[in-house]
Design a protein around this motif. Structure first.
Motif, PDB file in Angstrom:
ATOM      1  N   LEU A   1       0.827  -1.199   0.000  1.00 48.90           N
ATOM      2  CA  LEU A   1       0.000   0.000   0.000  1.00 48.90           C
ATOM      3  C   LEU A   1       0.868   1.259   0.000  1.00 48.90           C
ATOM      4  CD1 LEU A   1      -2.743   1.457   0.298  1.00 48.90           C
ATOM      5  CD2 LEU A   1      -2.504   1.169   2.779  1.00 48.90           C
ATOM      6  N   ALA A   2       1.909   1.265   0.837  1.00 50.94           N
ATOM      7  CA  ALA A   2       2.789   2.432   0.910  1.00 50.94           C
ATOM      8  C   ALA A   2       3.471   2.688  -0.434  1.00 50.94           C
ATOM      9  CB  ALA A   2       3.823   2.232   2.015  1.00 50.94           C
ATOM     10  N   ARG A   3       3.913   1.639  -1.098  1.00 49.45           N
ATOM     11  CA  ARG A   3       4.601   1.813  -2.381  1.00 49.45           C
ATOM     12  C   ARG A   3       3.628   2.275  -3.468  1.00 49.45           C
ATOM     13  NH1 ARG A   3       9.679   0.364  -1.894  1.00 49.45           N
ATOM     14  NH2 ARG A   3      10.232  -0.941  -0.101  1.00 49.45           N
ATOM     15  N   ALA A   4       2.398   1.779  -3.419  1.00 49.62           N
ATOM     16  CA  ALA A   4       1.416   2.200  -4.421  1.00 49.62           C
ATOM     17  C   ALA A   4       1.052   3.670  -4.257  1.00 49.62           C
ATOM     18  CB  ALA A   4       0.166   1.328  -4.314  1.00 49.62           C
ATOM     19  N   ARG A   5       0.944   4.127  -3.017  1.00 49.41           N
ATOM     20  CA  ARG A   5       0.489   5.507  -2.775  1.00 49.41           C
ATOM     21  C   ARG A   5       1.632   6.512  -2.755  1.00 49.41           C
ATOM     22  NH1 ARG A   5      -4.266   5.132   1.903  1.00 49.41           N
ATOM     23  NH2 ARG A   5      -5.683   3.804   0.693  1.00 49.41           N
ATOM     24  N   PHE A   6       2.784   6.098  -2.232  1.00 52.17           N
ATOM     25  CA  PHE A   6       3.833   7.081  -1.968  1.00 52.17           C
ATOM     26  C   PHE A   6       5.179   6.729  -2.596  1.00 52.17           C
ATOM     27  CE2 PHE A   6       1.026   6.808   1.847  1.00 52.17           C
ATOM     28  CZ  PHE A   6       0.391   8.041   1.705  1.00 52.17           C
ATOM     29  N   GLY A   7       5.259   5.604  -3.295  1.00 56.58           N
ATOM     30  CA  GLY A   7       6.547   5.151  -3.797  1.00 56.58           C
ATOM     31  C   GLY A   7       7.229   6.106  -4.749  1.00 56.58           C
TER      32      GLY A   7
END
Length: 305
Positions: free
Chosen positions: A208-214
């Motif tokens: 989730l972190a990589r999809a939103r903020f990567g």
């Protein structure tokens, strides 16, 4: 003020949340001038981090590991031969704090001369009925206390405090920064993946972190299953630009207390006895007036919070 002898009992084994509440109360008691011994007893946790924190103050923190045998809790004689009962007789506490899991300790607190307080977060209705062999008995406890606003039940005389969190808004962060502690060299904004729950969940949070903020942030993990992460993490949450984590009790209410929900993305994981979905909705909107740990400490010590 006379020295305290407090015993905190929990049977929680998933993540660090149940131990964290005990540590939060210990810290609050020290803030309010408590001294003596605070014994935190729990089963061994499947975590790599050392969940002790700074225990060098006037209220000495002792960690004890106890075994919980679900086959023995219904029979009074067997329950009174358990690790928890043996520890209670050894310590002769002034107060016993029972965190959520009352079934293994019901016969123990009935036999203990000291008063026992039961601390409850949101839990399913069946939790306050208990198994047929060990029905719930509120009268075994001097006090039953709800510790989050989305928790409720038909318990006559139950009281309520705000959520119990370990952070103080006045905490001073000493030593290396969060970036230094996590070995982050990338100068981009920091997206922190915070996790202390069940194995396997951090992979979902990382995705989730990589999809939103990567594409805009550097991503770092604070995973209590890995040795050396900052503990407790709460004082450093304000150094993260965004936080991604589960909607467990501690992270959700720490973010409320520190006013950081607008910088967080919480994922409610399914739990049999923890409604993270409701908490994820309530916590960002709740006007938290105090730290429940400070409220409990003031009640224990008889001083004003």
């Amino acid at each position: 003020m006379s020295a305290l002898r407090i015993l905190y009992l929990t049977a929680g084994t998933v993540g660090a949340g149940h131990v964290m509440r005990g540590l939060a109360i210990h810290r609050a008691l020290e803030r309010h001038g408590g001294s003596g011994v605070f014994t935190l007893a729990s089963p061994r946790l499947d975590l790599s981090s050392d969940l002790t924190g700074d225990a060098t103050g006037p209220l000495r923190l002792e960690r004890r590991t106890i075994r919980i045998d679900s086959r023995r809790v219904a029979d009074r004689d067997q329950a009174l031969a358990s690790d928890a009962a043996t520890l209670t007789r050894e310590l002769t506490p002034d107060l016993v704090l029972v965190d959520l899991f009352w079934v293994p300790f019901l016969h123990v607190v009935r036999a203990c001369p000291a008063p026992a307080w039961l601390l409850l977060r949101r839990c399913p209705p069946r939790w306050l009925r208990g198994p047929p062999s060990v029905p719930f008995d509120a009268h075994a406890f001097a006090r039953v206390i709800w510790t989050e606003p989305c928790a409720a039940g038909a318990l006559e005389g139950a009281s309520r405090v705000e959520p119990i969190v370990i952070a103080s808004r006045d905490d001073e962060r000493r030593g290396p920064s969060l970036r230094e502690r996590l070995g982050v060299l990338d100068p981009r904004p920091l997206a922190l993946v915070a996790h202390g729950g069940m194995a396997g969940e951090i992979e979902h949070l990382d995705a989730l972190a990589r999809a939103r903020f990567g594409s805009t942030h550097t991503i770092a993990h604070a995973n209590l299953r890995v040795a050396g992460v900052p503990f407790p993490l709460a004082p450093w949450l304000c150094e993260a630009d965004v936080i991604v984590g589960g909607a467990g009790y501690n992270l959700a209410w720490e973010l409320t207390w520190l006013e950081r929900h607008e910088h967080a993305s919480l994922v409610p994981f399914d739990r049999p006895i923890d409604d993270q979905h409701t908490r994820a909705l309530v916590a960002p909107r709740h006007p938290m007036r105090a730290n429940g740990a400070d409220q409990l400490a003031s009640q224990i010590l008889g001083v004003r919070a």
